[in-house]
Motif scaffolding. Sequence first.
Motif, PDB file in Angstrom:
ATOM      1  N   GLU A  38      15.541   7.285  57.031  1.00 39.09           N
ATOM      2  CA  GLU A  38      15.390   8.238  58.116  1.00 39.09           C
ATOM      3  C   GLU A  38      16.548   9.223  58.069  1.00 39.09           C
ATOM      4  OE1 GLU A  38      14.542   8.191  62.901  1.00 39.09           O
ATOM      5  OE2 GLU A  38      15.157   6.356  61.530  1.00 39.09           O
ATOM      6  N   ARG A  39      16.161  10.376  58.179  1.00 39.16           N
ATOM      7  CA  ARG A  39      17.381  11.318  58.158  1.00 39.16           C
ATOM      8  C   ARG A  39      17.658  11.666  60.004  1.00 39.16           C
ATOM      9  NH1 ARG A  39      14.499  14.630  54.248  1.00 39.16           N
ATOM     10  NH2 ARG A  39      15.634  14.704  52.198  1.00 39.16           N
TER      11      ARG A  39
ATOM     12  N   LEU B 243       7.244  13.570  60.348  1.00 38.49           N
ATOM     13  CA  LEU B 243       6.608  13.774  58.900  1.00 38.49           C
ATOM     14  C   LEU B 243       5.995  15.196  58.872  1.00 38.49           C
ATOM     15  CD1 LEU B 243       4.723  10.467  57.688  1.00 38.49           C
ATOM     16  CD2 LEU B 243       7.123  11.342  56.922  1.00 38.49           C
ATOM     17  N   PRO B 244       6.109  15.864  57.758  1.00 32.03           N
ATOM     18  CA  PRO B 244       5.572  17.133  57.501  1.00 32.03           C
ATOM     19  C   PRO B 244       4.226  16.937  57.913  1.00 32.03           C
ATOM     20  CG  PRO B 244       7.053  16.525  55.781  1.00 32.03           C
ATOM     21  CD  PRO B 244       6.745  15.309  56.402  1.00 32.03           C
ATOM     22  N   ILE B 245       3.688  18.277  58.394  1.00 33.34           N
ATOM     23  CA  ILE B 245       2.131  18.398  58.820  1.00 33.34           C
ATOM     24  C   ILE B 245       1.108  17.687  57.811  1.00 33.34           C
ATOM     25  CG2 ILE B 245       2.050  20.699  58.397  1.00 33.34           C
ATOM     26  CD1 ILE B 245       0.482  20.876  61.306  1.00 33.34           C
ATOM     27  N   GLY B 246       1.301  18.366  56.616  1.00 28.86           N
ATOM     28  CA  GLY B 246       0.419  18.055  55.559  1.00 28.86           C
ATOM     29  C   GLY B 246       0.217  16.617  55.382  1.00 28.86           C
ATOM     30  N   GLU B 247       1.418  15.726  55.464  1.00 27.00           N
ATOM     31  CA  GLU B 247       1.340  14.257  55.184  1.00 27.00           C
ATOM     32  C   GLU B 247       0.655  13.576  56.274  1.00 27.00           C
ATOM     33  OE1 GLU B 247       4.798  12.476  53.315  1.00 27.00           O
ATOM     34  OE2 GLU B 247       5.570  14.324  53.059  1.00 27.00           O
ATOM     35  N   SER B 248       1.027  14.227  57.655  1.00 24.17           N
ATOM     36  CA  SER B 248       0.365  13.687  58.796  1.00 24.17           C
ATOM     37  C   SER B 248      -1.096  13.707  58.679  1.00 24.17           C
ATOM     38  CB  SER B 248       1.240  14.368  60.113  1.00 24.17           C
ATOM     39  OG  SER B 248       2.399  13.984  60.018  1.00 24.17           O
ATOM     40  N   ALA B 249      -1.603  14.714  58.345  1.00 26.11           N
ATOM     41  CA  ALA B 249      -2.895  15.245  58.602  1.00 26.11           C
ATOM     42  C   ALA B 249      -3.802  14.281  57.578  1.00 26.11           C
ATOM     43  CB  ALA B 249      -3.108  16.507  58.168  1.00 26.11           C
ATOM     44  N   GLU B 250      -2.947  13.520  56.593  1.00 24.47           N
ATOM     45  CA  GLU B 250      -3.821  12.676  55.615  1.00 24.47           C
ATOM     46  C   GLU B 250      -4.082  11.400  56.332  1.00 24.47           C
ATOM     47  OE1 GLU B 250      -5.311  13.802  53.052  1.00 24.47           O
ATOM     48  OE2 GLU B 250      -4.757  15.507  53.753  1.00 24.47           O
ATOM     49  N   HIS B 251      -3.246  10.756  57.293  1.00 22.32           N
ATOM     50  CA  HIS B 251      -3.316   9.476  57.750  1.00 22.32           C
ATOM     51  C   HIS B 251      -3.353   9.560  59.180  1.00 22.32           C
ATOM     52  CE1 HIS B 251      -3.592   7.084  54.028  1.00 22.32           C
ATOM     53  NE2 HIS B 251      -2.583   8.302  53.480  1.00 22.32           N
TER      54      HIS B 251
ATOM     55  N   GLU C 233      13.115  12.894  60.286  1.00 22.05           N
ATOM     56  CA  GLU C 233      12.234  12.311  59.339  1.00 22.05           C
ATOM     57  C   GLU C 233      12.487  11.051  58.836  1.00 22.05           C
ATOM     58  OE1 GLU C 233      10.303  13.881  54.897  1.00 22.05           O
ATOM     59  OE2 GLU C 233      12.014  15.035  55.910  1.00 22.05           O
ATOM     60  N   ARG C 234      11.160  10.221  59.270  1.00 20.84           N
ATOM     61  CA  ARG C 234      11.282   8.751  58.734  1.00 20.84           C
ATOM     62  C   ARG C 234      10.113   8.341  57.884  1.00 20.84           C
ATOM     63  NH1 ARG C 234      13.409   4.053  61.447  1.00 20.84           N
ATOM     64  NH2 ARG C 234      11.872   2.118  60.845  1.00 20.84           N
ATOM     65  N   ARG C 235      10.255   7.732  56.933  1.00 13.67           N
ATOM     66  CA  ARG C 235       9.193   6.836  56.049  1.00 13.67           C
ATOM     67  C   ARG C 235       9.677   5.452  56.347  1.00 13.67           C
ATOM     68  NH1 ARG C 235       6.898  11.024  52.779  1.00 13.67           N
ATOM     69  NH2 ARG C 235       8.111  13.300  53.288  1.00 13.67           N
ATOM     70  N   ASP C 236       8.190   4.749  56.221  1.00 10.69           N
ATOM     71  CA  ASP C 236       8.518   3.305  56.175  1.00 10.69           C
ATOM     72  C   ASP C 236       7.710   2.800  55.005  1.00 10.69           C
ATOM     73  OD1 ASP C 236       9.552   2.003  58.976  1.00 10.69           O
ATOM     74  OD2 ASP C 236       8.649   3.913  59.421  1.00 10.69           O
ATOM     75  N   TYR C 237       8.026   1.674  54.571  1.00 13.20           N
ATOM     76  CA  TYR C 237       7.719   1.142  53.295  1.00 13.20           C
ATOM     77  C   TYR C 237       7.360  -0.398  53.618  1.00 13.20           C
ATOM     78  CZ  TYR C 237       9.188   5.730  51.523  1.00 13.20           C
ATOM     79  OH  TYR C 237       9.357   6.956  51.201  1.00 13.20           O
ATOM     80  N   VAL C 238       6.375  -1.040  53.119  1.00 14.08           N
ATOM     81  CA  VAL C 238       6.179  -2.386  52.881  1.00 14.08           C
ATOM     82  C   VAL C 238       5.542  -2.807  51.787  1.00 14.08           C
ATOM     83  CG1 VAL C 238       5.200  -4.336  54.520  1.00 14.08           C
ATOM     84  CG2 VAL C 238       5.713  -2.166  55.431  1.00 14.08           C
ATOM     85  N   GLN C 239       6.124  -4.229  51.468  1.00 16.76           N
ATOM     86  CA  GLN C 239       5.653  -4.785  50.160  1.00 16.76           C
ATOM     87  C   GLN C 239       5.473  -6.254  50.204  1.00 16.76           C
ATOM     88  OE1 GLN C 239       4.859  -3.668  47.012  1.00 16.76           O
ATOM     89  NE2 GLN C 239       4.002  -5.752  47.114  1.00 16.76           N
TER      90      GLN C 239
ATOM     91  N   ARG D 107      11.319   4.546  45.547  1.00 14.19           N
ATOM     92  CA  ARG D 107      10.416   5.531  45.997  1.00 14.19           C
ATOM     93  C   ARG D 107      10.913   6.268  47.188  1.00 14.19           C
ATOM     94  NH1 ARG D 107       4.529   3.558  48.613  1.00 14.19           N
ATOM     95  NH2 ARG D 107       3.934   5.770  49.283  1.00 14.19           N
ATOM     96  N   ALA D 108      11.467   5.433  48.011  1.00 14.25           N
ATOM     97  CA  ALA D 108      12.232   6.166  49.085  1.00 14.25           C
ATOM     98  C   ALA D 108      13.318   7.244  48.655  1.00 14.25           C
ATOM     99  CB  ALA D 108      12.852   5.435  50.117  1.00 14.25           C
ATOM    100  N   GLY D 109      13.918   6.911  47.695  1.00 16.20           N
ATOM    101  CA  GLY D 109      15.097   8.026  47.212  1.00 16.20           C
ATOM    102  C   GLY D 109      14.338   9.318  46.697  1.00 16.20           C
ATOM    103  N   ARG D 110      13.090   9.254  46.149  1.00 15.86           N
ATOM    104  CA  ARG D 110      12.271  10.158  45.618  1.00 15.86           C
ATOM    105  C   ARG D 110      11.590  11.011  46.825  1.00 15.86           C
ATOM    106  NH1 ARG D 110      10.406   6.429  42.109  1.00 15.86           N
ATOM    107  NH2 ARG D 110       8.446   6.288  43.194  1.00 15.86           N
ATOM    108  N   GLU D 111      11.212  10.558  47.688  1.00 16.43           N
ATOM    109  CA  GLU D 111      10.384  11.145  48.755  1.00 16.43           C
ATOM    110  C   GLU D 111      11.176  11.617  49.982  1.00 16.43           C
ATOM    111  OE1 GLU D 111       7.436   8.275  50.086  1.00 16.43           O
ATOM    112  OE2 GLU D 111       6.242   8.283  48.085  1.00 16.43           O
TER     113      GLU D 111
END
Length: 429
Positions: free
Chosen positions: A377-378, A41-49, A280-286, A308-312
């Motif tokens: 994931e790209r 993930l980009p460094i800015g997002e990683s720094a938040e969590h 780059e990978r993002r995971d979502y859970v509901q 949401r994944a399509g936007r992010e």
Amino acid sequence: TTVVDAYLTPVLRTYLERLAERASAAGLPAPSIMQSSGGVLPIGESAEHAVWSVMSGPAGGVIGAARLAGRERRRLALTFDMGGTSCDVALVSAGEPARTSATVIAGHPIHLPMLDVATVSAGGGSIAWADSGGALRVGPQSAGARPGPASYRLGGTLPTVTDADVVLGRLPVDAPLGGRIHLDAAAARAAVGGLARELGLGLEECAEGILTVAVQEMVRALRLVSVERGEDARDATLIAFGGAGPLHACAVADALGVGEVVVPPAAGVLAALGLVMAGERRDYVQTVLAPVDGGVGLTALLRPLRERAGREIPGAPQSASADLRYAGQSHALTVHWDPEAPEAALAEAFHAAHRERYGDADPVRPVEAVSLRLAAERPGADPDLPGSGTATTRTGPVVIAMDGATCWVGAGWTARRDAVGAIRMERTG
């Protein structure tokens, strides 16, 4: 998970902000940070969590090994990453690393999507000692990088796994480790000898005992991610990497009943290579708590996550799964899911997964979806590794020097280098 994230994030944020500033000052692009899920993930997002990256170190090696297994179309592989302080292992099936939604780190439960990695305190720097009953133990205490093993001549005096390897001649002292550390065989013998006298053993007998205890710890972890996941470890190929993985791979394979070991050409830095390969990978859970094939419409419940994944992460391939259980159960299994297929197919997939994991299934019992999961994931880079030239075959016992690692071919094993420089070992006896 929230408490761990709140505790660690201020610390990690400081480190990552400094890293970003230094990269910018050097004219480099902003770094991406590996996550426990095996993506970056980009460094800015990683720094938040910070909790997203608690297993980021082991994840890089698993991704590198999984890419290797996928290239070779191996049905089943076990990754074996042994470094200085710990050993990290994972299961790879059809080129895909096993994943989980929960783990326990230092006694704290973490509930997040991540690679299913098991860790034990068995590394090259793990200290060997005698307990109050006179039994030989290894770890969890480690000599670390400094003072390190006694043979490093950096001030360490306690016997470690590395010192045992030196005593047994599996780590040669005529070439410096990493081009910098000159091993001291006399210091290794003195450290292991002290423990040997305490236990009433011979020097080499004690060294063999240290390695045997360490190997059993690592085998226990490998069985956790294979046998306890319903897979027979004997059907797998062991992919050994890390600075100490190739040194102990034959002994681990012998204990598991595995007949083939592959040591990648970049074994010492495979975790770093895996970081390059990761996309780059993002995971979502509901959480949904809805019946499967009960008219609720799981595909509709998944739609907000897909949007949401399509936007992010626009254009990234998406894959869905669901945490399923029989109505009334307290535990769930994660099953891959095609949202375009009928929900009855998802229920059938759960019955099959339940039968494979637990040995039975109840096809007439209602199935409940606890949570829906989506990953976007790209693809990452796919670097070409240089060839190694002429292939040679060696018969154990023999030491093979590598860049960043040392490979020990045990008795009853043969080793050969393939076209890309990987060492392939097969048991012959």
